[in-house]
Scaffold this motif. Structure first.
Motif, short mmCIF file in Angstrom:
data_model
loop_
_atom_site.label_atom_id
_atom_site.label_comp_id
_atom_site.label_asym_id
_atom_site.label_seq_id
_atom_site.Cartn_x
_atom_site.Cartn_y
_atom_site.Cartn_z
N ARG A 1 17.13 -12.96 -22.93
CA ARG A 1 17.28 -14.41 -22.68
C ARG A 1 17.39 -14.69 -21.19
O ARG A 1 16.83 -15.68 -20.71
CB ARG A 1 18.47 -14.97 -23.44
CG ARG A 1 18.22 -15.05 -24.92
CD ARG A 1 19.21 -15.93 -25.63
NE ARG A 1 19.01 -15.87 -27.06
CZ ARG A 1 18.07 -16.51 -27.72
NH1 ARG A 1 17.22 -17.27 -27.07
NH2 ARG A 1 17.96 -16.41 -29.03
N ASP A 2 18.09 -13.82 -20.46
CA ASP A 2 18.18 -13.99 -19.01
C ASP A 2 16.79 -13.90 -18.38
O ASP A 2 16.45 -14.68 -17.51
CB ASP A 2 19.10 -12.94 -18.38
CG ASP A 2 20.57 -13.20 -18.67
OD1 ASP A 2 20.91 -14.31 -19.13
OD2 ASP A 2 21.37 -12.27 -18.44
N ARG A 3 16.01 -12.93 -18.84
CA ARG A 3 14.66 -12.79 -18.30
C ARG A 3 13.76 -13.94 -18.72
O ARG A 3 12.84 -14.31 -18.01
CB ARG A 3 14.05 -11.45 -18.74
CG ARG A 3 14.66 -10.27 -18.01
CD ARG A 3 13.80 -9.05 -18.10
NE ARG A 3 13.43 -8.68 -19.44
CZ ARG A 3 13.91 -7.62 -20.10
NH1 ARG A 3 14.80 -6.83 -19.53
NH2 ARG A 3 13.50 -7.35 -21.31
N SER A 4 14.05 -14.51 -19.89
CA SER A 4 13.19 -15.61 -20.37
C SER A 4 13.34 -16.85 -19.50
O SER A 4 12.43 -17.68 -19.44
CB SER A 4 13.49 -15.95 -21.83
OG SER A 4 14.70 -16.65 -21.96
N THR A 5 14.46 -16.99 -18.83
CA THR A 5 14.67 -18.15 -17.97
C THR A 5 14.24 -17.88 -16.53
O THR A 5 14.26 -18.79 -15.71
CB THR A 5 16.15 -18.59 -17.98
OG1 THR A 5 16.97 -17.50 -17.53
CG2 THR A 5 16.58 -19.01 -19.38
#
Length: 81
Positions: free
Chosen positions: A21-25
């Protein structure tokens, strides 16, 4: 599988989900494979939580928690809130 093992699996899956999720943002977002992996992790988490709830319910009512089984993804994902 003992509750502690299930909780360990949940912790590991949550860490992976957070990372994805961190990478998705981030500016580049997730690759197609990472999006698939994120969805897989979400489903596995739901299955783990469901298994833990089953085990605790069986134990609470005097039954053997080892009777609990991982339910299919489509069943777990089809629950209504």
């Amino acid at each position: 599988m003992p509750d502690n093992d299930i909780l360990t699996d949940i912790d590991e899956l949550v860490a992976e989900e957070r990372s994805l999720r961190d990478r998705s943002t981030a500016a580049l977002g997730l690759s197609a494979d990472e999006k698939i992996r994120l969805r897989t992790v979400e489903v596995q988490l739901d299955q783990c939580w469901d298994l833990l709830r089953q085990r605790r319910a069986l134990s609470e009512y005097g039954d053997d928690p080892s009777k609990a089984r991982v339910r299919p993804a489509d069943e777990v994902e089809g629950y209504q809130s």
